[in-house]
Motif scaffolding. Structure first.
Motif, PDB file in Angstrom:
ATOM      1  N   ALA A 186       0.812  -1.223   0.000  1.00 22.92           N
ATOM      2  CA  ALA A 186       0.000   0.000   0.000  1.00 22.92           C
ATOM      3  C   ALA A 186       0.847   1.275   0.000  1.00 22.92           C
ATOM      4  CB  ALA A 186      -0.938  -0.011   1.203  1.00 22.92           C
ATOM      5  N   GLN A 227      -4.574   5.328  -7.389  1.00 27.78           N
ATOM      6  CA  GLN A 227      -5.868   4.656  -7.189  1.00 27.78           C
ATOM      7  C   GLN A 227      -5.740   3.168  -6.879  1.00 27.78           C
ATOM      8  OE1 GLN A 227      -8.788   4.716 -10.237  1.00 27.78           O
ATOM      9  NE2 GLN A 227      -9.148   6.899 -10.052  1.00 27.78           N
ATOM     10  N   ARG A 280      -4.202   1.523  -4.641  1.00 28.44           N
ATOM     11  CA  ARG A 280      -4.369   1.190  -3.223  1.00 28.44           C
ATOM     12  C   ARG A 280      -5.847   1.131  -2.840  1.00 28.44           C
ATOM     13  NH1 ARG A 280      -1.503   4.063   1.988  1.00 28.44           N
ATOM     14  NH2 ARG A 280      -2.687   2.932   3.526  1.00 28.44           N
ATOM     15  N   GLU A 281      -6.597   2.137  -3.289  1.00 29.71           N
ATOM     16  CA  GLU A 281      -8.030   2.182  -2.935  1.00 29.71           C
ATOM     17  C   GLU A 281      -8.807   1.070  -3.625  1.00 29.71           C
ATOM     18  OE1 GLU A 281      -9.054   6.081  -4.455  1.00 29.71           O
ATOM     19  OE2 GLU A 281      -7.073   6.703  -3.724  1.00 29.71           O
ATOM     20  N   GLU A 282      -8.405   0.745  -4.847  1.00 28.46           N
ATOM     21  CA  GLU A 282      -9.174  -0.214  -5.648  1.00 28.46           C
ATOM     22  C   GLU A 282      -8.791  -1.667  -5.379  1.00 28.46           C
ATOM     23  OE1 GLU A 282     -11.731   0.455  -7.650  1.00 28.46           O
ATOM     24  OE2 GLU A 282     -11.562   2.543  -7.023  1.00 28.46           O
ATOM     25  N   ASP A 297      -8.216  -4.095   3.328  1.00 22.56           N
ATOM     26  CA  ASP A 297      -7.138  -3.854   4.284  1.00 22.56           C
ATOM     27  C   ASP A 297      -7.212  -4.908   5.398  1.00 22.56           C
ATOM     28  OD1 ASP A 297      -5.164  -1.837   5.637  1.00 22.56           O
ATOM     29  OD2 ASP A 297      -6.649  -2.349   7.164  1.00 22.56           O
TER      30      ASP A 297
END
Ligand code: TPP
Ligand code: MG
Length: 438
Positions: free
Chosen positions: A320, A336, A338-340, A345
């Motif tokens: 991440a 993006q 990391r978010e996608e 997490d």
């Protein structure tokens, strides 16, 4: 012979031109990220084979994904390790502590207290949960992103920070790059910056353990990029040939600094599939699912302990953060990603699971995070009293020649004398803050 066309004379006339494939990551900075091509399967759907099964019966495990925690925050299927809530809270606590530690050390580097740090954000389950499935005296041969193992094994944080600061308290006397810890007492082999060297070492240690008739097994952690090193392949071969009691954990976090996993072969096959060619048991696991990480490591540990053979586990995860404090990932990958990332997490997933079980709540989580941050801050202050990196020479100059050979060979003795003499000539009386102890 004479009337046959000469292939050499013909070459290049009608044949299509050859071309080379150079892997290219799907997304670069600024690109919209779509991970719909990543098949993560469904939690609970994978069967759990017997730990003593033959590797050739495990083909599908190398291409699927062992998952336990679902989007409903419940545990599913035969891989559920059925841990009691207290153990789950302990796991969450170690993961939260690892994250708090990373945050503080990253900040410390930015404040100039050390030269270097590496976070493991998003990968905490692959070290903490896996380590919990081992015995505390099983020998681990980690890479540099498994600080979670030391935290799980109860290694004092102050020792870690002393090492990161290369200060007076640093047991390694400032000779290792920050974060390259070592602790014999915690069965934690010295981290090496030379990628993948720990893999044949782990196999060799496991072989020795078997030769001695010991009961301890070995486990190693290696990044997916590092599996491109020859050492990793030697390790696989030795492990399978001698049926060594070892677990080869491959952390596929998609990136090797700025090189994406395609350069280590990920466009062609999975990392778990490497196991098939060697006749090793291979498992591919959701690395952001702490329960799956625990279950897979436990499966492999049981297998090794039963003399049923080594296992290669691919933990499918995502790095991440940047590679290290020296890296800026915004230069080579889309923010993006990391978010996608489709597997979420690991800390959030375990927290939500505990809440779903009625064994945790947001308030307790907040308190846990706060206490972890406060604790790390307090220990950091204690470590700072031993000095920080770059502020003086914390260990006497001559110690750099010690501790490798029981008796210093003559040529090193000569070098040491020459170096010490030159230094005394250049800096009579030493540098300010120079360590005078030991
Ligand atoms: C033999 C060797 N080659 C290259 C390097 C430089 N290097 C350090 S970390 C790294 C990336 C490794 O990536 P990966 O194995 O995927 O582990 P990750 O950093 O993702 O945890 C490289 C190329 C090195 N330290 N040793
Ligand atoms: Mg990697």
């Amino acid at each position: 012979m004479a009337d046959r066309p000469d292939p050499q004379a013909q070459a290049g006339h009608n044949a299509p031109g050859l071309s080379l494939h150079v892997p290219e990551p799907k997304f670069r900075p600024g690109d919209a990220v779509d991970f719909s091509h990543v098949d993560v399967g469904e939690p609970g759907k994978q069967p759990r084979p017997d730990e003593t099964c033959a590797p050739e019966t495990m083909r599908d495990f190398a291409y699927g994904l062992v998952r336990v925690l679902g989007d409903d925050n419940r545990a599913h299927g035969p891989w559920d390790p059925k841990l009691d809530p207290e153990t789950l809270r302990t796991m969450l606590g170690h993961m939260a502590m690892t994250r708090a530690f990373d945050e503080r050390m990253f900040r410390g580097q930015r404040q100039g207290k050390t030269s270097f740090y590496m976070k493991c954000t998003g990968e905490e389950a692959t070290s903490v949960a896996a380590s919990m499935a081992l015995a505390s005296d099983d020998m681990v041969f980690p890479s540099y992103r498994q600080q979670g193992i030391l935290i799980q094994r109860g290694y004092p944080l102050i020792e870690m920070i002393n090492q990161i600061y290369s200060n007076r308290g640093d047991k390694l006397k400032g000779r290792q790059l920050p974060i390259m810890y070592s602790s014999r007492e915690h069965s934690f082999f010295t981290i090496s910056g030379n990628l993948a060297t720990q893999t044949p070492q782990a196999v060799g240690w496991a072989m020795a353990s078997a030769i001695k008739g010991d009961t301890r097994i070995a486990a190693t952690w290696v990044g997916e990029g590092s599996t491109a090193e020859g050492d990793f392949h030697s390790a696989c071969l030795f492990a399978t040939v001698y049926n060594a009691p070892v677990i080869l954990n491959v952390i596929n976090n998609q990136w090797a600094i700025s090189s994406f996993s395609g350069f280590a072969g990920a466009e062609r096959t999975t990392f778990a599939a490497r196991a098939l060619g060697y006749g090793l048991a291979g498992l591919r696991v959701d690395g952001n699912d702490p329960l799956a990480c625990y279950a897979a490591e436990q499966w492999a540990a049981n297998r090794a302990r039963a003399n049923a053979g080594p296992t290669l586990i691919e933990f499918f995860t995502y790095r991440a953060e940047g590679h290290s404090t020296s890296d800026d990932p915004s230069g080579y990958r889309s923010a993006q990603e990391r978010e996608e990332w489709p597997l979420g997490d690991p800390v959030m997933r375990l927290k939500n699971h505990l809440i779903e079980l009625g064994e945790w709540d947001e308030e307790r989580q907040e308190k846990m995070d706060l206490e972890a941050a406060e604790h790390v801050k307090k220990v950091t202050k204690e470590a700072e009293a031993n000095g920080i990196l770059g502020h003086g020479l914390h260990h006497p100059f001559r110690t750099m020649f010690e501790d490798v050979f029981e008796e210093l060979p003559w040529h090193l003795k000569e070098q040491a004398e020459q170096a010490i003499h030159e230094r005394e000539t250049k800096f009579p009386g030493g540098l300010p803050n120079e360590g005078k102890g030991a």
